[in-house]
Every structure is written in structure tokens, then in C-alpha cells.
Design an enzyme around this catalytic site. Structure first.
Site, PDB file in Angstrom:
ATOM      1  N   LYS A  11       0.830  -1.215   0.000  1.00  0.00           N
ATOM      2  CA  LYS A  11       0.000   0.000   0.000  1.00  0.00           C
ATOM      3  C   LYS A  11       0.868   1.270   0.000  1.00  0.00           C
ATOM      4  O   LYS A  11       0.601   2.190  -0.746  1.00  0.00           O
ATOM      5  CB  LYS A  11      -0.921   0.036   1.233  1.00  0.00           C
ATOM      6  CG  LYS A  11      -1.913  -1.109   1.317  1.00  0.00           C
ATOM      7  CD  LYS A  11      -2.890  -0.912   2.463  1.00  0.00           C
ATOM      8  CE  LYS A  11      -2.255  -0.875   3.855  1.00  0.00           C
ATOM      9  NZ  LYS A  11      -1.646  -2.169   4.270  1.00  0.00           N
ATOM     10  N   ARG A  35      -9.549   1.067   8.571  1.00  0.00           N
ATOM     11  CA  ARG A  35      -9.079  -0.259   8.942  1.00  0.00           C
ATOM     12  C   ARG A  35     -10.128  -1.040   9.720  1.00  0.00           C
ATOM     13  O   ARG A  35      -9.890  -2.196  10.072  1.00  0.00           O
ATOM     14  CB  ARG A  35      -7.836  -0.123   9.820  1.00  0.00           C
ATOM     15  CG  ARG A  35      -6.531  -0.536   9.140  1.00  0.00           C
ATOM     16  CD  ARG A  35      -5.430  -0.259  10.125  1.00  0.00           C
ATOM     17  NE  ARG A  35      -4.198  -0.935   9.888  1.00  0.00           N
ATOM     18  CZ  ARG A  35      -3.116  -0.350   9.363  1.00  0.00           C
ATOM     19  NH1 ARG A  35      -3.165   0.877   8.925  1.00  0.00           N
ATOM     20  NH2 ARG A  35      -1.992  -1.024   9.273  1.00  0.00           N
ATOM     21  N   ARG A  67      11.543  -5.246   4.680  1.00  0.00           N
ATOM     22  CA  ARG A  67      11.285  -3.833   4.395  1.00  0.00           C
ATOM     23  C   ARG A  67      12.274  -2.909   5.119  1.00  0.00           C
ATOM     24  O   ARG A  67      12.581  -3.096   6.293  1.00  0.00           O
ATOM     25  CB  ARG A  67       9.862  -3.477   4.827  1.00  0.00           C
ATOM     26  CG  ARG A  67       9.568  -1.990   4.737  1.00  0.00           C
ATOM     27  CD  ARG A  67       8.132  -1.671   4.714  1.00  0.00           C
ATOM     28  NE  ARG A  67       7.416  -2.051   5.930  1.00  0.00           N
ATOM     29  CZ  ARG A  67       6.100  -1.915   6.090  1.00  0.00           C
ATOM     30  NH1 ARG A  67       5.375  -1.452   5.094  1.00  0.00           N
ATOM     31  NH2 ARG A  67       5.519  -2.270   7.202  1.00  0.00           N
ATOM     32  N   ARG A  95      11.344  -0.662  10.591  1.00  0.00           N
ATOM     33  CA  ARG A  95      10.297  -0.263  11.543  1.00  0.00           C
ATOM     34  C   ARG A  95      10.273  -1.242  12.708  1.00  0.00           C
ATOM     35  O   ARG A  95      10.365  -2.451  12.484  1.00  0.00           O
ATOM     36  CB  ARG A  95       8.938  -0.295  10.840  1.00  0.00           C
ATOM     37  CG  ARG A  95       8.537   1.026  10.247  1.00  0.00           C
ATOM     38  CD  ARG A  95       7.330   0.918   9.377  1.00  0.00           C
ATOM     39  NE  ARG A  95       6.182   0.252   9.975  1.00  0.00           N
ATOM     40  CZ  ARG A  95       4.974   0.191   9.409  1.00  0.00           C
ATOM     41  NH1 ARG A  95       4.775   0.752   8.235  1.00  0.00           N
ATOM     42  NH2 ARG A  95       3.992  -0.432   9.992  1.00  0.00           N
ATOM     43  N   ARG A 124      -0.133  -8.103  13.815  1.00  0.00           N
ATOM     44  CA  ARG A 124      -0.726  -7.164  12.836  1.00  0.00           C
ATOM     45  C   ARG A 124      -1.561  -7.928  11.815  1.00  0.00           C
ATOM     46  O   ARG A 124      -2.614  -7.455  11.390  1.00  0.00           O
ATOM     47  CB  ARG A 124       0.386  -6.370  12.130  1.00  0.00           C
ATOM     48  CG  ARG A 124       1.043  -5.365  13.067  1.00  0.00           C
ATOM     49  CD  ARG A 124       2.380  -4.893  12.539  1.00  0.00           C
ATOM     50  NE  ARG A 124       2.271  -4.198  11.263  1.00  0.00           N
ATOM     51  CZ  ARG A 124       3.274  -4.060  10.413  1.00  0.00           C
ATOM     52  NH1 ARG A 124       4.466  -4.567  10.692  1.00  0.00           N
ATOM     53  NH2 ARG A 124       3.100  -3.419   9.293  1.00  0.00           N
TER      54      ARG A 124
END
Ligand code: AMP
Length: 237
Positions: free
Chosen positions: A31, A106, A145, A178, A189
Site C-alpha cells: 500500500k 481499517r 522492508r 520499523r 498485525r
């Protein structure tokens, strides 16, 4: 993969010149990467609620202090906090022509409230882009990431590494991981996504707003599919 027709896009549009695009999908579906590209192409602001919280945490605001323990665990921040933050943000003049939502809404309550806010502020939804990704790919994308400290440019050490390890190609700043991209937090998550966010796929499908995009591919072919959909969406022209 299936894309909605321009007619379907129009069906869900609200009157008004302001254009809103939502990016929906699990953590790691791309996203953020795609939102950055859409924002650049259509010159609309990229509104990532996750980035807004991280910015508040960096600045040690009251909002940041509330969000931090929840984010560290991989839980969602309560709806009323998110909604207040989003409503304030889209009232800024840079959102006059529309915006790209990344990571919002969300929950069903967020989606329902967003509809009310948009009606009030005369925003029209162009389309909800749903990035569908195989579960086994998500963990690889999230653990790999890396994000640039300065401009938020996104890399992946496995699939999209920077030219120089640990350094952003665009602005030369340091790349960081992160804290919630640790495996244990990623699992939480993904649980939160399945329980609270996945129902939005049906919610927007039922409203004729959903455009499903095959998100298993590399970033460039996904961008190409998205641009095709958005170029066909009347309200973005
Ligand atoms: P993201 O950067 O979109 O992956 O979001 C990081 C974290 O911020 C999430 O795991 C949540 O804790 C929080 N967050 C971001 N957006 C929302 C939202 N719309 N509703 C609730 N929590 C959110």
C-alpha cells in the site's frame, strides 16, 4: 486480475470535485509503495495514518504517547483517535482536490464514519484499490522492508534493495527497519487485519467501489495495473 469498470467507479462516486482513493490490503501488500506512486502521478497528498502516528511518536505528542504501546504490540489504535486525526488532516487546504488513503479505514466503524465525513466535506470516492497478496509473501516483504529516514522511500532487502546497502537511492539518507516489522509483531498485525480490516473488502465490494489488484507481482507491474484502473476512473480525469 479483475478491475472494476468505469461504470462501477461512477456508481459509488459522491458528487463534488474532490477525489479520494483508498488503498486496502494486509500489512506488506504494498500500500505504501503504491500510494507514493499514485500521489506523485495525480499530484494528490498521500495520507498514511501509520506515518501520522509515527510522526506523532517522534515528536512525543499526546497522540503519539497514546498510539505507541498499541503499535508496538501490533494492535489497532482506537477508532475515535484515528477518526479525529483523519478529519483534521483532510480539512487542510492541500487536500482540496482529494487524497490517497493508505492504511485507513481499517475497521467497519472507520469506514462508516468516513462516509459521513466525506458526505459532509463533499468528497467523492473514485475507487477502493484492494491489493490481494498470498499470505506467504507478506512475511518476506515485511521482514525485508527498509525505510529511508528522511523521505520515507521504501525498499526491500530481498526484492528491491537499494544500490548501496543501508542508504536511500533517492536522498542518500539512512535506511531503517520499523520496530513493528519484527516477526512477533507482524503476526499480531496480520491477526488484527484478518479480524478487523478484511471485512472491508466485502463492505466496499457491495458498494461497487472495489477494484481488486493482483498484488503478488513486483512493484512496477502492480503500479501499471493500478494506473490502468485509475486512468479509467472518470472522477480522476
Ligand atoms: P501502517 O503503517 O499502516 O502499517 O500502520 C502501523 C500501525 O499504526 C498499525 O499497526 C496500527 O497500530 C496503527 N494504525 C495505522 N492506521 C490505523 C488505523 N486506520 N486504525 C487503527 N490503527 C492504525
Amino acid at each position: 486480475m479483475a478491475a472494476v469498470s468505469a461504470d462501477q467507479n461512477r456508481a459509488g462516486s459522491l458528487p463534488g470535485p474532490r477525489r479520494a482513493v483508498i488503498l486496502l490490503g494486509p500489512p506488506g501488500s504494498g500500500k505504501g509503495t503504491q500510494a507514493q506512486r499514485i500521489a506523485q502521478r495525480y499530484q494528490l497528498p498521500h495520507l498514511s495514518t501509520g506515518d501520522m502516528f509515527r510522526d506523532n511518536i517522534r515528536r512525543d505528542t499526546e497522540l503519539g504517547r497514546k498510539a505507541m504501546p498499541l503499535m508496538e504490540r501490533g494492535d489497532l489504535v482506537p477508532d475515535e483517535i484515528v477518526l479525529r486525526m483523519v478529519e483534521d488532516r483532510i480539512a487542510h487546504p492541500d487536500c482540496n482536490n482529494g487524497f490517497i488513503f493508505d492504511g485507513f479505514p481499517r475497521t467497519l466503524a472507520q469506514a462508516e464514519n468516513l462516509e459521513r465525513i466525506c458526505r459532509r466535506q463533499k468528497f467523492g470516492f473514485s475507487v477502493v484499490l484492494y491489493l490481494a497478496v498470498r499470505p506467504d509473501l507478506l512475511m518476506r516483504r515485511l521482514t525485508g522492508r527498509r525505510i529511508c529516514k528522511l523521505g520515507g522511500h521504501i525498499y526491500n532487502i530481498y526484492d528491491r534493495p537499494p544500490k548501496r546497502e543501508g542508504i536511500c537511492d533517492e536522498d542518500g539518507s539512512e535506511l531503517i527497519q520499523r520496530p513493528d516489522d519484527a516477526e512477533a509483531v507482524i503476526r499480531e498485525r496480520l491477526v488484527a487485519y484478518e479480524a478487523q480490516t478484511r471485512p472491508l473488502v466485502e463492505y466496499y465490494r457491495a458498494r461497487g467501489l472495489l477494484a481488486a489488484v493482483d498484488g503478488n507481482d513486483g512493484a512496477d507491474p502492480i503500479t501499471a495495473s493500478i494506473m490502468k484502473i485509475l486512468d479509467g476512473a472518470e472522477t480522476l480525469k
